[in-house]
Design a protein around this motif. Sequence first.
Motif, PDB file in Angstrom:
ATOM      1  N   GLN A 327      35.941  51.600  36.289  1.00 44.51           N
ATOM      2  CA  GLN A 327      35.178  51.773  37.250  1.00 44.51           C
ATOM      3  C   GLN A 327      36.065  51.192  38.563  1.00 44.51           C
ATOM      4  N   LEU A 328      36.386  51.973  39.553  1.00 38.61           N
ATOM      5  CA  LEU A 328      37.275  51.566  40.532  1.00 38.61           C
ATOM      6  C   LEU A 328      36.358  50.592  41.548  1.00 38.61           C
ATOM      7  N   ASP A 329      37.142  49.614  42.054  1.00 36.89           N
ATOM      8  CA  ASP A 329      36.435  48.724  43.042  1.00 36.89           C
ATOM      9  C   ASP A 329      36.315  49.608  44.320  1.00 36.89           C
ATOM     10  N   GLU A 330      35.553  49.025  45.288  1.00 37.60           N
ATOM     11  CA  GLU A 330      35.231  49.760  46.460  1.00 37.60           C
ATOM     12  C   GLU A 330      36.456  50.083  47.424  1.00 37.60           C
ATOM     13  N   ILE A 331      37.524  49.128  47.375  1.00 39.46           N
ATOM     14  CA  ILE A 331      38.601  49.251  47.957  1.00 39.46           C
ATOM     15  C   ILE A 331      39.607  50.594  47.513  1.00 39.46           C
ATOM     16  N   HIS A 332      39.500  50.494  46.111  1.00 39.19           N
ATOM     17  CA  HIS A 332      40.436  51.501  45.553  1.00 39.19           C
ATOM     18  C   HIS A 332      39.687  53.054  45.580  1.00 39.19           C
ATOM     19  N   MET A 333      38.255  53.034  45.596  1.00 40.55           N
ATOM     20  CA  MET A 333      37.581  54.031  45.637  1.00 40.55           C
ATOM     21  C   MET A 333      37.912  55.070  46.638  1.00 40.55           C
ATOM     22  N   GLU A 334      38.293  54.294  47.989  1.00 40.14           N
ATOM     23  CA  GLU A 334      38.452  55.121  49.002  1.00 40.14           C
ATOM     24  C   GLU A 334      40.099  55.517  49.269  1.00 40.14           C
ATOM     25  N   CYS A 337      43.918  59.987  45.588  1.00 39.99           N
ATOM     26  CA  CYS A 337      44.354  60.061  44.044  1.00 39.99           C
ATOM     27  C   CYS A 337      45.668  59.878  43.924  1.00 39.99           C
ATOM     28  N   GLY A 338      46.540  60.604  44.872  1.00 41.57           N
ATOM     29  CA  GLY A 338      48.041  60.526  44.821  1.00 41.57           C
ATOM     30  C   GLY A 338      48.425  59.122  45.331  1.00 41.57           C
ATOM     31  N   ASP A 339      47.673  58.315  45.848  1.00 44.40           N
ATOM     32  CA  ASP A 339      48.360  57.092  46.197  1.00 44.40           C
ATOM     33  C   ASP A 339      48.696  56.189  44.902  1.00 44.40           C
ATOM     34  N   CYS A 340      47.979  56.208  43.886  1.00 45.64           N
ATOM     35  CA  CYS A 340      48.178  55.467  42.649  1.00 45.64           C
ATOM     36  C   CYS A 340      48.956  56.575  41.772  1.00 45.64           C
ATOM     37  N   HIS A 341      48.435  57.803  41.528  1.00 38.27           N
ATOM     38  CA  HIS A 341      49.070  58.760  40.530  1.00 38.27           C
ATOM     39  C   HIS A 341      50.005  59.610  41.309  1.00 38.27           C
ATOM     40  N   GLU A 342      51.315  59.195  41.116  1.00 42.21           N
ATOM     41  CA  GLU A 342      52.359  59.751  41.938  1.00 42.21           C
ATOM     42  C   GLU A 342      52.404  61.010  41.643  1.00 42.21           C
ATOM     43  N   ASP A 343      52.497  62.096  42.689  1.00 42.38           N
ATOM     44  CA  ASP A 343      52.709  63.258  42.572  1.00 42.38           C
ATOM     45  C   ASP A 343      51.574  64.090  41.836  1.00 42.38           C
ATOM     46  N   HIS A 356      51.031  47.567  46.861  1.00 41.89           N
ATOM     47  CA  HIS A 356      51.576  46.238  46.492  1.00 41.89           C
ATOM     48  C   HIS A 356      52.932  45.895  46.196  1.00 41.89           C
ATOM     49  N   ASP A 357      53.709  44.670  46.929  1.00 40.51           N
ATOM     50  CA  ASP A 357      54.978  44.620  46.619  1.00 40.51           C
ATOM     51  C   ASP A 357      55.109  43.590  45.410  1.00 40.51           C
ATOM     52  N   ASP A 358      54.100  43.349  44.825  1.00 37.62           N
ATOM     53  CA  ASP A 358      54.368  42.209  43.879  1.00 37.62           C
ATOM     54  C   ASP A 358      54.728  42.826  42.343  1.00 37.62           C
ATOM     55  N   ASP A 359      55.234  44.223  42.412  1.00 40.40           N
ATOM     56  CA  ASP A 359      55.386  44.643  40.826  1.00 40.40           C
ATOM     57  C   ASP A 359      54.265  44.387  39.911  1.00 40.40           C
ATOM     58  N   ARG A 360      53.130  44.525  40.443  1.00 42.51           N
ATOM     59  CA  ARG A 360      51.754  44.127  39.404  1.00 42.51           C
ATOM     60  C   ARG A 360      51.891  45.230  38.582  1.00 42.51           C
ATOM     61  N   ASP A 361      51.273  45.070  37.328  1.00 42.02           N
ATOM     62  CA  ASP A 361      50.996  46.278  36.251  1.00 42.02           C
ATOM     63  C   ASP A 361      49.285  46.357  36.397  1.00 42.02           C
ATOM     64  N   TYR A 362      49.119  47.844  36.313  1.00 39.14           N
ATOM     65  CA  TYR A 362      47.610  48.400  36.612  1.00 39.14           C
ATOM     66  C   TYR A 362      46.669  47.716  35.389  1.00 39.14           C
ATOM     67  N   LYS A 363      47.388  47.458  34.271  1.00 46.06           N
ATOM     68  CA  LYS A 363      46.660  46.986  33.188  1.00 46.06           C
ATOM     69  C   LYS A 363      46.247  45.621  33.282  1.00 46.06           C
ATOM     70  N   LYS A 364      47.161  44.647  33.741  1.00 44.74           N
ATOM     71  CA  LYS A 364      46.953  43.211  33.984  1.00 44.74           C
ATOM     72  C   LYS A 364      46.135  42.856  34.999  1.00 44.74           C
ATOM     73  N   GLU A 365      46.269  43.854  36.086  1.00 43.89           N
ATOM     74  CA  GLU A 365      45.318  43.234  37.100  1.00 43.89           C
ATOM     75  C   GLU A 365      44.643  44.753  37.622  1.00 43.89           C
ATOM     76  N   PRO A 366      43.737  45.232  36.871  1.00 42.83           N
ATOM     77  CA  PRO A 366      43.174  46.540  37.193  1.00 42.83           C
ATOM     78  C   PRO A 366      42.573  46.697  38.645  1.00 42.83           C
ATOM     79  N   PRO A 367      42.300  47.934  38.984  1.00 43.80           N
ATOM     80  CA  PRO A 367      41.889  48.169  40.492  1.00 43.80           C
ATOM     81  C   PRO A 367      40.492  48.371  40.302  1.00 43.80           C
ATOM     82  N   GLY A 368      40.023  47.385  39.525  1.00 43.17           N
ATOM     83  CA  GLY A 368      38.253  47.725  39.225  1.00 43.17           C
ATOM     84  C   GLY A 368      37.966  47.019  37.854  1.00 43.17           C
TER      85      GLY A 368
END
Lengths: 373, 301
Positions: A327-334, A337-343, A356-368
Amino acid sequence: MKKIFLGLITLSIIVFCTGAVISDEHTSGRIDCSECHTCDRPTTKEPCLIVCPRTAAAHNVGKHSLGEAPDSMVLSSLENLYGPVSFDHKQHAEMSEMGFDCATCHHYSPANEIPPCRECHPAEGVSVNLSQPNLKGAYHRQCLSCHREWSHETKCVVCHAPEQLITDGEMTEDPTDIIGISHPVITVPSKEIYTTPYEKGPIVTFYHNEHVDLFDLKCANCHQDENCGYCHHFEKTTPTAKTMEEIHAVCNDCHLKDKCSKCHGLEEKPPFTHDVAGWKLSKYHTDLECRNCHPTGKRISTLNDNCNNCHAGWDQTNFRHTVVGLQLDEIHMELDCGDCHEDLHYHQKPGCDNCHDDDRDYKKEPPGELLSM
Amino acid sequence: MDKSRRKFLSTAAVATASASMLATTGQASERLEHNQEELFSVLVDSTACIGCRKCEYACNKTHELNDNPLSFFEDRSVLQERRRPEHDAFTVVNAYKDARAKEGEAYVKVQCMHCNDPACVSACLVGALSKDRHGPVLYDAWKCIGCRYCMVSCPFQVPAYEYQDAVAPRVRKCNFCTERIHNGERPACVEICPNEALMFGTRKEMLDVAYGRMSANPDKYDKHVYGEHEVGGTSWIYLTHAGFQAAGFPVLDVQSPAEITENIQHGIFKSFLPPLALYGLLGLIMHASGQKEDSEDSKNA
């Protein structure tokens, strides 16, 4: 000069009108008139239509099922020297699946009906169309083309009872005893393991059940032209040995671009799983039939991992992200699609680097919020 | 004197030659005047023939050749031998090799071809053979003297002879079921053929059908309708896949043997010119030698 000009205009108008009238009718110029009409200038009053249009479109009889067809019938239009023929339609229809389907006999039948033979092949006299046999010729050509192949006989009594015996009441055999009898069930192998002379991979594992059940192939897709004579041969007990080319030709219809190792190996190969294709099926896709995503014909069409191949209607406004367990949070919902899913490659790992510049992983810090699936 | 004689001889020779040439060309245009609309024909589609020998049965029965029952003709082993029509079998079916056919062999029915310009009719000394305007080549046993020139002349070796009959032997061959045709029926073999490998109609129709089938199935047929042009055309025409030579037919010229031989013979005797020239020449020689003797006599005297 003026006259010539006027003449040209009139001529072009005539040409235009004629063209419009013709193209308005069913002729777009792609069909040759003579395919349906016998005369040069058909009119609405005298369309002079050919009785049996032998167009390619009329060859399609694949839409009929065995259930529609009669089990047996008595072919009695031409009783004369011989009695009627009791014809076991069911058995012939069942076995035609290994050849050219119903079209083996019911050639030139339109898709929505099976016209009786005598509609095109007149029972008496000479055919209207001389190059089209009449009913007697049509029957015998159909039956004898296969029957003599395995019996090596042309005896009439194979199908007919002599009329003399019938009138004298001397018939010892019941001509109807074949009615309604099915062909003995042919055991279909689920898996065949062949040992071949190919040194790098002598073992070929062929999953027959997968090709029939999973890939939805029809018998005739591989067993081409294997009519009765293929098994019921008077002299040979086993089908003749095929050449290397003939063996490969059957598989190459679909597997032409595959490497040898697709089938050949040093040991038995495991059954098909979708992982082999490079895409492990997720929860929503496992229940689908192969044809739902790969609809085209006999060959399994190649798809890439772009979701839009099938889900063409999905975009940011109507896609519910919760179906993938997030469930995407409000920020990521806006975001687009292509911002996270490249091409827009949804199957690949999404990246957070665009923001994000901190090499974060979407699984450890999910966007929602991660949902339990 | 010598000069004038030489002149006369050469003129006579030229005149004879040109007369026979004229005769030859005149003769050629007179031949083959069949009306294609009333000339009947049978098209044999060898690719549709299954070698069931029903035509042989029907033929035997119609012409009362023998009492062989239908089961007699179910023996297919005889197909392998290349048979000829016999005195008691006006038509026979032979097998020949054909890679396209299902069992590696195709079948062809053989009988009198009923030539448009029959060699047998031309060869017959007494006019026992004649060509009907509807196609059949007919035989009249009452006229026949049994010379068997017809058998020798036939390019297809069809006519057979009743050698076993010492008293009144006949030449026997297919008569195209001429009685049936005149009654508006089809020949017996065509009537019985279960596969419609035989088709009966006017020669024009049959040629149309033959070429129609050929263009509809270009792979199925050899590009040669046998009998269309052979020996000036025949009433029975054939379609094959493996080619007519494989089917056992001879390679024949477009010109009929009858035309070739008759042109030579009739040409020479046309207008009685060669005999006149011959006798003229002899007369001249007699005349000249008589004069010579006269002059020698007068010298001696």
